[in-house]
Design a protein around this motif. Structure first.
Motif, PDB file in Angstrom:
ATOM      1  N   GLN A 470       0.825  -1.212   0.000  1.00 26.18           N
ATOM      2  CA  GLN A 470       0.000   0.000   0.000  1.00 26.18           C
ATOM      3  C   GLN A 470       0.857   1.259   0.000  1.00 26.18           C
ATOM      4  OE1 GLN A 470      -2.406  -1.702   3.422  1.00 26.18           O
ATOM      5  NE2 GLN A 470      -4.019  -0.553   2.416  1.00 26.18           N
ATOM      6  N   ASN A 471       2.028   1.163   0.587  1.00 28.28           N
ATOM      7  CA  ASN A 471       2.951   2.309   0.582  1.00 28.28           C
ATOM      8  C   ASN A 471       4.301   1.843   0.047  1.00 28.28           C
ATOM      9  OD1 ASN A 471       1.237   4.346   2.049  1.00 28.28           O
ATOM     10  ND2 ASN A 471       1.315   2.736   3.607  1.00 28.28           N
ATOM     11  N   PRO A 472       4.389   1.572  -1.262  1.00 26.07           N
ATOM     12  CA  PRO A 472       5.610   0.989  -1.828  1.00 26.07           C
ATOM     13  C   PRO A 472       6.812   1.929  -1.729  1.00 26.07           C
ATOM     14  CG  PRO A 472       4.094   1.662  -3.566  1.00 26.07           C
ATOM     15  CD  PRO A 472       3.362   1.825  -2.281  1.00 26.07           C
ATOM     16  N   GLY A 473       7.969   1.365  -1.414  1.00 29.87           N
ATOM     17  CA  GLY A 473       9.190   2.152  -1.360  1.00 29.87           C
ATOM     18  C   GLY A 473       9.866   2.226  -2.719  1.00 29.87           C
ATOM     19  N   GLU A 474      11.054   2.827  -2.734  1.00 26.41           N
ATOM     20  CA  GLU A 474      11.779   3.032  -3.989  1.00 26.41           C
ATOM     21  C   GLU A 474      12.141   1.720  -4.668  1.00 26.41           C
ATOM     22  OE1 GLU A 474      15.190   5.363  -3.209  1.00 26.41           O
ATOM     23  OE2 GLU A 474      14.062   7.163  -2.601  1.00 26.41           O
ATOM     24  N   GLU A 475      12.268   0.642  -3.874  1.00 22.96           N
ATOM     25  CA  GLU A 475      12.671  -0.634  -4.437  1.00 22.96           C
ATOM     26  C   GLU A 475      11.641  -1.196  -5.415  1.00 22.96           C
ATOM     27  OE1 GLU A 475      11.058  -1.409  -0.223  1.00 22.96           O
ATOM     28  OE2 GLU A 475      12.248   0.089  -1.310  1.00 22.96           O
ATOM     29  N   TRP A 476      10.394  -0.681  -5.347  1.00 26.45           N
ATOM     30  CA  TRP A 476       9.365  -1.149  -6.280  1.00 26.45           C
ATOM     31  C   TRP A 476       9.397  -0.358  -7.587  1.00 26.45           C
ATOM     32  CZ3 TRP A 476       6.112  -5.302  -6.157  1.00 26.45           C
ATOM     33  CH2 TRP A 476       6.126  -6.062  -4.976  1.00 26.45           C
ATOM     34  N   GLY A 477      10.117   0.764  -7.607  1.00 24.38           N
ATOM     35  CA  GLY A 477      10.283   1.520  -8.845  1.00 24.38           C
ATOM     36  C   GLY A 477       9.032   2.284  -9.240  1.00 24.38           C
ATOM     37  N   GLU A 478       9.070   3.595  -9.076  1.00 23.47           N
ATOM     38  CA  GLU A 478       7.898   4.431  -9.342  1.00 23.47           C
ATOM     39  C   GLU A 478       7.434   4.342 -10.790  1.00 23.47           C
ATOM     40  OE1 GLU A 478       8.131   8.424  -8.025  1.00 23.47           O
ATOM     41  OE2 GLU A 478       9.016   7.927  -6.090  1.00 23.47           O
ATOM     42  N   ASP A 479       8.346   4.129 -11.713  1.00 24.48           N
ATOM     43  CA  ASP A 479       7.979   4.129 -13.133  1.00 24.48           C
ATOM     44  C   ASP A 479       7.375   2.807 -13.590  1.00 24.48           C
ATOM     45  OD1 ASP A 479       8.962   6.688 -13.292  1.00 24.48           O
ATOM     46  OD2 ASP A 479      10.986   6.029 -13.855  1.00 24.48           O
ATOM     47  N   ASN A 480       7.424   1.798 -12.769  1.00 28.01           N
ATOM     48  CA  ASN A 480       6.977   0.462 -13.186  1.00 28.01           C
ATOM     49  C   ASN A 480       5.493   0.205 -12.935  1.00 28.01           C
ATOM     50  OD1 ASN A 480       9.620  -0.023 -13.878  1.00 28.01           O
ATOM     51  ND2 ASN A 480      10.119  -1.022 -11.933  1.00 28.01           N
ATOM     52  N   TYR A 481       4.855   1.054 -12.105  1.00 25.10           N
ATOM     53  CA  TYR A 481       3.488   0.748 -11.685  1.00 25.10           C
ATOM     54  C   TYR A 481       2.620   2.003 -11.675  1.00 25.10           C
ATOM     55  CZ  TYR A 481       5.753  -3.469  -9.861  1.00 25.10           C
ATOM     56  OH  TYR A 481       6.475  -4.620  -9.731  1.00 25.10           O
ATOM     57  N   ASP A 482       1.349   1.792 -12.006  1.00 29.17           N
ATOM     58  CA  ASP A 482       0.332   2.802 -11.718  1.00 29.17           C
ATOM     59  C   ASP A 482      -0.250   2.403 -10.367  1.00 29.17           C
ATOM     60  OD1 ASP A 482      -1.755   4.512 -11.521  1.00 29.17           O
ATOM     61  OD2 ASP A 482      -2.745   3.964 -13.400  1.00 29.17           O
ATOM     62  N   PHE A 483       0.438   2.852  -9.299  1.00 31.95           N
ATOM     63  CA  PHE A 483       0.125   2.353  -7.962  1.00 31.95           C
ATOM     64  C   PHE A 483      -1.353   2.481  -7.600  1.00 31.95           C
ATOM     65  CE2 PHE A 483       4.726   3.449  -7.104  1.00 31.95           C
ATOM     66  CZ  PHE A 483       5.137   2.126  -7.125  1.00 31.95           C
ATOM     67  N   ASP A 484      -1.925   3.674  -7.832  1.00 30.16           N
ATOM     68  CA  ASP A 484      -3.299   3.926  -7.412  1.00 30.16           C
ATOM     69  C   ASP A 484      -4.280   2.970  -8.078  1.00 30.16           C
ATOM     70  OD1 ASP A 484      -2.458   5.972  -5.802  1.00 30.16           O
ATOM     71  OD2 ASP A 484      -2.847   7.552  -7.272  1.00 30.16           O
TER      72      ASP A 484
END
Length: 558
Positions: A470-484
């Protein structure tokens, strides 16, 4: 607005000084305010005085009668409480007289204030002809004890009379702490009556009053619409010398009904009951429908007796632990789901079914209703009001024919062609209710896939794990996912033992995968073998697999 003779905003003093009486109908609700409401009003009054301002008290619905007199259809709790505050202030002045303080001036104040705001004294009987007339259970205590400013009777008093006594004494204490002289008390009374404002709605009869109630309710103003229906039913009962106990009997039955069903739920219950046996009516047409059909005292008693029988079922439908369901865990679990899904439209059908079908058929019907509700309400999010007519038609058929025709549900059953695409893209944002829905879905799929671990709605040992945190850190890569768009997808959620979950937090998928393999949940244990990495494609594929399970789990074979 429908049914309104006129509508004005006026202060309390102008109402009291109008020359008429304000009568709470004989069988209106008893006085019921308690310290929470007393304190709220007192805080509002103190703020109003300190700011030298005014305070709006809301709606007062009055039904006009002969001359200047009128019935208080709604607002009696506020009207009565303000009058009690005035009387408490007058008694405080009387206590000053008893102590010998400014006796002549204070006696004139008491006399003038009581004549103006309470009523006139009959010179022969020395009884007050009160401006405010309370209902049959409250008026005698009000006249004999509170208005006369004597010792307030405690022994052999009812619950509502004890509330009136507490109310009077509570306000008397607040006033004593605030003021010291008769002039201050008199100024206080004058200020509040001229600065507490109501919107006054005058109607010509009870039918128009009911229409006003429904209009105001639609605007978010909660009024006691069930009281109006009660007054109408009581007005039909013959209480002549031949049958002196009929009113008392009816009052006992109504009290038993309101004891079973809390006052705020009563209008809903009456409508669900009515729709289980009659053509579907909306809330604002309910009173007219009952009035058109119930015309005699015999019909009134028949109606009350039957509603009493249905009231136990209605309340049991709201409580999975009710004694009606003891010994049948399947029914109890489905009743819990009925409430978790917030399904109210089936109430008329389920009440009729419980009354008219055997236990096995009722259980089968309830199970079908849950499946319909899951497909129609939970996943598809369709308008719940559209299915009410179907449920009500089934209720009438079951009442009349004592049979359950499952095919009648077909028109509100969301078929796989519509259900699957919606399930496959379903997002459920977590809150207290939704967490239970998510646990239910994941648990049912777990059992369908062969898992043996039990999942309940509020387990303390198992949690809902978000694979993409729910609160992903940098290790998940911001550019890889449309988190919302992905975090609250069903495909991104799994069940996991709490002992494992607390150590995962925002770890990478590869780190999480090792923990998932240790889980006792088969649907969680298999995730690392099915998905080498976790991204939007994996979430979509997993949710589609869940959808293929769902169409078989929540299925009615017509």
């Amino acid at each position: 607005m429908i049914g309104i003779q006129d509508s004005t905003t006026n202060h309390f003093g102008s109402l009291i000084r109008s020359g008429g009486k304000y009568i709470i109908p004989k069988f209106q609700r008893d006085y019921s305010w308690d310290i929470e409401q007393w304190d709220d009003l007192w805080q509002d009054i103190e703020t109003m005085i300190s700011e030298k301002g005014e305070h709006y008290m809301g709606y007062l619905v009055l039904q006009m009668t002969k001359g200047k007199d009128c019935l208080i259809i709604d607002g009696q709790q506020r009207f009565t409480t303000i009058t009690m505050i005035i009387l408490a202030a007058i008694k405080s002045i009387q206590k000053l007289i008893d102590k010998g303080v400014e006796v002549e001036e204070n006696e004139r104040r008491v006399s003038t204030l009581k004549d103006t705001y309470i009523g006139n004294v009959d010179p022969v009987t020395l009884e007050y002809d009160n401006i405010l007339v309370l209902n049959r259970n409250n008026d005698n205590y009000y006249k004999e004890y509170i208005v006369k400013l004597g010792e307030l009777k405690l022994r052999n008093t009812s619950y509502t009379e004890k509330l009136m006594k507490k109310c009077f004494e509570w306000y008397e204490k607040q006033l004593t702490n605030k003021f010291k002289t008769g002039r201050e008390y008199a100024e206080f009374i004058t200020y509040i009556v001229d600065n507490l404002h109501f919107t006054i709605i005058r109607v010509s009869d009870e039918m128009n009053a009911f229409k006003v109630f429904e209009t105001l309710n639609a605007r978010g103003v909660q009024l006691s619409s069930a009281d109006l229906l009660k007054n109408y039913l009581f007005s039909l009962v013959d209480n002549t010398s031949m049958y002196p106990d009929r009113i008392a009997t009816l009052e006992d039955k109504w009290s038993a009904l309101t004891k079973n069903i809390q006052a705020e739920k009563l209008p809903d219950f009456i409508r669900y009951y009515w729709n289980s046996k009659n053509k579907t009516v909306r809330s604002n047409d309910l009173f007219k429908a009952i009035r058109d059909k119930i015309k005699t005292d015999t019909e009134v008693f028949a109606l009350l007796n039957e509603m009493l029988g249905y009231s136990d079922i209605y309340m049991a439908l709201r409580n999975a632990n009710d004694e009606l369901w003891q010994g049948n865990s399947n029914i109890s679990n489905n009743i819990e789901l009925l409430n978790i899904f917030n399904l109210k439209q089936p109430y008329s059908l389920l009440m009729a079914a419980y009354k008219s079908l055997d236990a096995a058929l009722f259980e089968r019907l309830l199970n079908d209703v849950i499946i319909i509700g899951f497909r129609y309400n939970v996943i598809s999010g369709k308008n719940p009001n559209d299915i009410e007519k179907v449920y009500n038609s089934m209720a009438i058929k079951i009442t009349q024919e004592k049979v359950y025709d499952r095919s009648m549900l077909k028109e509100i059953y969301v078929d796989d062609n519509e259900f699957l695409p919606l399930f496959n893209h379903k997002t459920i944002v977590e809150n207290t209710r939704n967490n239970k829905v998510i646990r239910y879905i994941l648990g049912k799929i777990e059992r369908f896939k062969g898992g043996s671990r039990e999942v309940n709605f509020s387990s303390e040992t198992d949690t809902i794990e978000h694979i993409l945190p729910q609160n992903p850190g940098e290790e998940w890569g911001e550019d890889n996912y449309d988190f919302d768009a992905l975090i609250y997808r069903l495909g991104n959620m799994c069940l996991l033992e709490k002992s494992y979950n607390r150590d995962l937090e925002n770890k990478t998928y590869q780190q999480k995968a090792g923990v998932y393999r240790q889980s006792a949940f088969v649907t969680t244990k298999s995730i690392p073998d099915d998905y080498s990495e976790w991204n939007s494609d994996a979430i979509n594929r997993r949710q589609q697999q869940m959808g293929n399970c769902a169409k078989s789990i929540w299925k009615i074979d017509f």
